[in-house]
Structure formats: C-alpha cells, structure tokens
Scaffold this motif. Structure first.
Motif, PDB file in Angstrom:
ATOM      1  N   SER A 143       0.818  -1.216   0.000  1.00  0.00           N
ATOM      2  CA  SER A 143       0.000   0.000   0.000  1.00  0.00           C
ATOM      3  C   SER A 143       0.852   1.267   0.000  1.00  0.00           C
ATOM      4  CB  SER A 143      -0.937   0.014   1.215  1.00  0.00           C
ATOM      5  OG  SER A 143      -0.207   0.206   2.415  1.00  0.00           O
ATOM      6  N   GLY A 144       2.175   1.093   0.069  1.00  0.00           N
ATOM      7  CA  GLY A 144       3.081   2.236   0.029  1.00  0.00           C
ATOM      8  C   GLY A 144       3.163   3.009   1.327  1.00  0.00           C
ATOM      9  N   ALA A 202      -1.139   9.668   0.397  1.00  0.00           N
ATOM     10  CA  ALA A 202       0.145   9.561  -0.301  1.00  0.00           C
ATOM     11  C   ALA A 202       0.279   8.171  -0.923  1.00  0.00           C
ATOM     12  CB  ALA A 202       1.293   9.826   0.663  1.00  0.00           C
ATOM     13  N   LYS A 203       0.741   8.111  -2.172  1.00  0.00           N
ATOM     14  CA  LYS A 203       0.873   6.818  -2.840  1.00  0.00           C
ATOM     15  C   LYS A 203       2.059   6.026  -2.316  1.00  0.00           C
ATOM     16  CE  LYS A 203      -1.458   8.097  -7.129  1.00  0.00           C
ATOM     17  NZ  LYS A 203      -1.350   8.178  -8.620  1.00  0.00           N
ATOM     18  N   ARG A 204       3.099   6.732  -1.876  1.00  0.00           N
ATOM     19  CA  ARG A 204       4.273   6.050  -1.329  1.00  0.00           C
ATOM     20  C   ARG A 204       4.848   6.870  -0.176  1.00  0.00           C
ATOM     21  NH1 ARG A 204       6.160   1.838  -3.834  1.00  0.00           N
ATOM     22  NH2 ARG A 204       8.142   2.008  -2.719  1.00  0.00           N
ATOM     23  N   GLY A 205       5.344   6.166   0.839  1.00  0.00           N
ATOM     24  CA  GLY A 205       6.088   6.812   1.907  1.00  0.00           C
ATOM     25  C   GLY A 205       5.261   7.521   2.964  1.00  0.00           C
ATOM     26  N   ARG A 235      -4.133  18.718   8.102  1.00  0.00           N
ATOM     27  CA  ARG A 235      -3.592  18.773   6.745  1.00  0.00           C
ATOM     28  C   ARG A 235      -2.485  17.733   6.574  1.00  0.00           C
ATOM     29  NH1 ARG A 235      -2.002  24.628   4.778  1.00  0.00           N
ATOM     30  NH2 ARG A 235      -1.563  23.384   2.908  1.00  0.00           N
ATOM     31  N   MET A 236      -1.672  17.574   7.600  1.00  0.00           N
ATOM     32  CA  MET A 236      -0.614  16.562   7.569  1.00  0.00           C
ATOM     33  C   MET A 236      -1.215  15.161   7.483  1.00  0.00           C
ATOM     34  SD  MET A 236       2.714  15.982   7.704  1.00  0.00           S
ATOM     35  CE  MET A 236       3.682  17.197   8.614  1.00  0.00           C
ATOM     36  N   TYR A 237      -2.250  14.913   8.284  1.00  0.00           N
ATOM     37  CA  TYR A 237      -2.883  13.595   8.286  1.00  0.00           C
ATOM     38  C   TYR A 237      -3.487  13.265   6.921  1.00  0.00           C
ATOM     39  CZ  TYR A 237      -2.524  13.119  13.390  1.00  0.00           C
ATOM     40  OH  TYR A 237      -2.065  12.983  14.672  1.00  0.00           O
ATOM     41  N   HIS A 238      -4.181  14.221   6.339  1.00  0.00           N
ATOM     42  CA  HIS A 238      -4.796  13.988   5.035  1.00  0.00           C
ATOM     43  C   HIS A 238      -3.738  13.748   3.957  1.00  0.00           C
ATOM     44  CE1 HIS A 238      -8.978  14.446   6.004  1.00  0.00           C
ATOM     45  NE2 HIS A 238      -8.820  15.661   6.507  1.00  0.00           N
ATOM     46  N   ALA A 239      -2.645  14.514   4.007  1.00  0.00           N
ATOM     47  CA  ALA A 239      -1.575  14.353   3.024  1.00  0.00           C
ATOM     48  C   ALA A 239      -0.964  12.959   3.111  1.00  0.00           C
ATOM     49  CB  ALA A 239      -0.503  15.425   3.242  1.00  0.00           C
ATOM     50  N   HIS A 240      -0.732  12.488   4.320  1.00  0.00           N
ATOM     51  CA  HIS A 240      -0.151  11.156   4.515  1.00  0.00           C
ATOM     52  C   HIS A 240      -1.131  10.054   4.145  1.00  0.00           C
ATOM     53  CE1 HIS A 240       3.884  11.410   6.427  1.00  0.00           C
ATOM     54  NE2 HIS A 240       3.507  12.649   6.682  1.00  0.00           N
TER      55      HIS A 240
END
Length: 291
Positions: A191-192, A253-256, A245-250
């Motif tokens: 799932s990256g 995220a497709k990888r990492g 915003r950090m939680y949504h970005a992570h």
C-alpha cells in the motif's frame, strides 16, 4: 565389589555435575530471556544484543506529540500515572503544564535518532533513567557495521553505559506489519505506507501496561468534522503544518506516507476492549463504555 562401588561413585559424581550444569543453563536462560523478546538492548561494550526489555507497568500515560496537547493543562495528571510513555524527541521542558515532566519510556523512530544524538546531554543526562525503544527499517538497524542508525545507538551506549537503549527486532517489525494487515486487510508495504511511531507505541503499551490512558490523540473522524480545531502537527513546532492537513496528506500519499487516520480507526476498535482509554481529547465512543 570395589569395582562396583567405584562405578556407582563415578555415576553419582557425573549426575551431580550434570545437575549443576543443567541448573546453570536454566538460570542463564532465564536471565537472558526475561522480558519482551521483540525488544533487544544495545549492549554498551559489544555490538551484540544482551537482553530483552524487562518493563511492566500498571497504569500508563501515553502522551502524543500533537498540538492538541497545548492548553490542556494535563501535565500534573500525566505525571501522576505509574509510567509515562512519550514518542520520538518530544521535549517536556517549557511544556510541563501541558505535557508533564516525567518520562519512563520513549518510542523513537530511526528518523529521530539524530535528535537524540544532538541533544544527548538532555536525553541521557536529564532523562538518564528513561528507557528508549528504537524502531526502523532493517537497512538502518543492521548490526554488521552497515546500519547507520544502529551504529549511532552503539556509540551512545558506549558513551553512556548506564543508558537503556533497545531496538525493535526485525521479527517484531514484521509482527506489527501483520497486525496492520489483519486489521485493515491491506498489505502495509504494497500500500506504500510506513507504520507510524504511534502504532509501534500502542502495540508496545498494550504489551507493557495493565491500563493505558492516551493524551493528545484525536480519533479517526476528527479531521472530517467541519468545526475541528487547527493545531500544529507537533506541540513543540508551532509554525509547522496543521495537524489535519498533515494527516490527510499522509493518508492519501501513494508512497512513503503514514496512514494516521486508518491507524486511529484501529485504535478505536482496540479501545472497545477496555484496556485503552483516550482521555484528552475524549473519544465519543468511550462515553457509554466507561463511567
């Protein structure tokens, strides 16, 4: 007759020797195997592991590094618990009213080890009695001289021989991956995603503590609410990106990325079993479970 007597004496001496040897082996084994096998101490004198994390606690406070901690004035309450578990290099100095002052154990990501090295006087001086549990990918934690983070931990253990530094074993990391997959139906690597320090902390706390009070962690639906508050991702970095915003970005995220929101949905299911409580902010599903 003398020959038979000599024979029995030899057998008796051999039996005594075997008994003494067996007793020594058993005692040595108990000494080596006391504690949790997934967490191995970094020996201050050699590169080999010496023993497992031997730590048990009644009521634990797990303190998040979230900006949710600011203004809560929970410091005294946190310090009043039997043990206090913190994450990474989150400081207490200057934030005592909100986050407390005591630290029994820190769960630290490999990415935060450089912070420990830079502030080693604080972490291994002021917090000399604190136990440190370090997790990271195998390439950073290998013990053959090529593990950059493990090498740094050996250096710290040599410099501070009374320190308590442990690493999460490869098998334990794989176990945590398995827990994530069992809970979500998704393979963590495919799932990256990377598990967060919070995930490793929760699993460790469930193993160490009789009961767990969590401070500063929001539930999985919090950021989707229109009236959610805007706080920094870390309470000690007020100018950094907003937590949600950090939680949504992570999460997307497709990888990492860390799947913070997914992990919190998992914690919600674990909390329904009664050992885990989210004190501040209080999670709504607990209100009817705990009087």
């Amino acid at each position: 007759m003398k020959s038979l007597r000599f024979h029995w004496i030899c057998l008796l001496l051999l039996s005594v020797c075997l008994l003494l040897w067996y007793n020594h082996v058993i005692r040595s084994g108990l000494t080596m195997k006391t504690g949790l096998r997934g967490y191995v101490r970094v020996h201050p004198k050699t590169r080999s592991a010496s023993y497992f994390l031997d730590f048990r606690c009644g009521r634990c406070a797990v303190v998040s590094s979230s900006g949710q901690m600011l203004g809560g004035a929970r410091g005294q309450e946190i310090d009043g618990q039997d043990c206090v578990i913190r994450m990474n290099a989150a400081p207490t100095v200057g934030y005592e009213d909100d986050v407390g002052n005591r630290t029994s154990l820190r769960v630290v990501s490999h990415t935060s080890v450089p912070h420990l090295v830079r502030q080693q006087g604080y972490f291994f001086g002021r917090e000399a009695e604190t136990k440190y549990v370090i997790w990271g990918p195998e390439k950073n934690m290998r013990e053959d001289g090529k593990g950059k983070i493990f090498n740094a931990l050996v250096m710290l253990a040599k410099k501070y021989p009374q320190s308590h530094i442990y690493t999460v074993t490869r098998e334990k990391v794989q176990y945590c991956d398995g827990v994530f997959q069992n809970e979500t139906g998704k393979n963590r690597m495919k799932s990256g995603a990377f598990l967060s320090t919070g995930f490793f902390t929760m699993i460790l706390a469930l193993e160490l503590c009789d009961s767990i009070l969590v401070y500063g962690m929001i539930d999985g639906s919090y950021c989707s609410k229109a009236n959610h508050s805007f706080v920094p991702y870390h309470y000690y970095e007020p100018s950094r990106l907003d937590e949600c915003r950090m939680y949504h970005a992570h999460e997307h995220a497709k990888r990492g990325g860390h799947r913070f929101i997914t992990e919190k949905l998992i914690y919600s299911r674990w909390a329904s079993q009664g050992k885990l409580r989210f004190i501040y902010p209080s999670w709504s599903h607990q209100e009817h479970q705990h009087d």
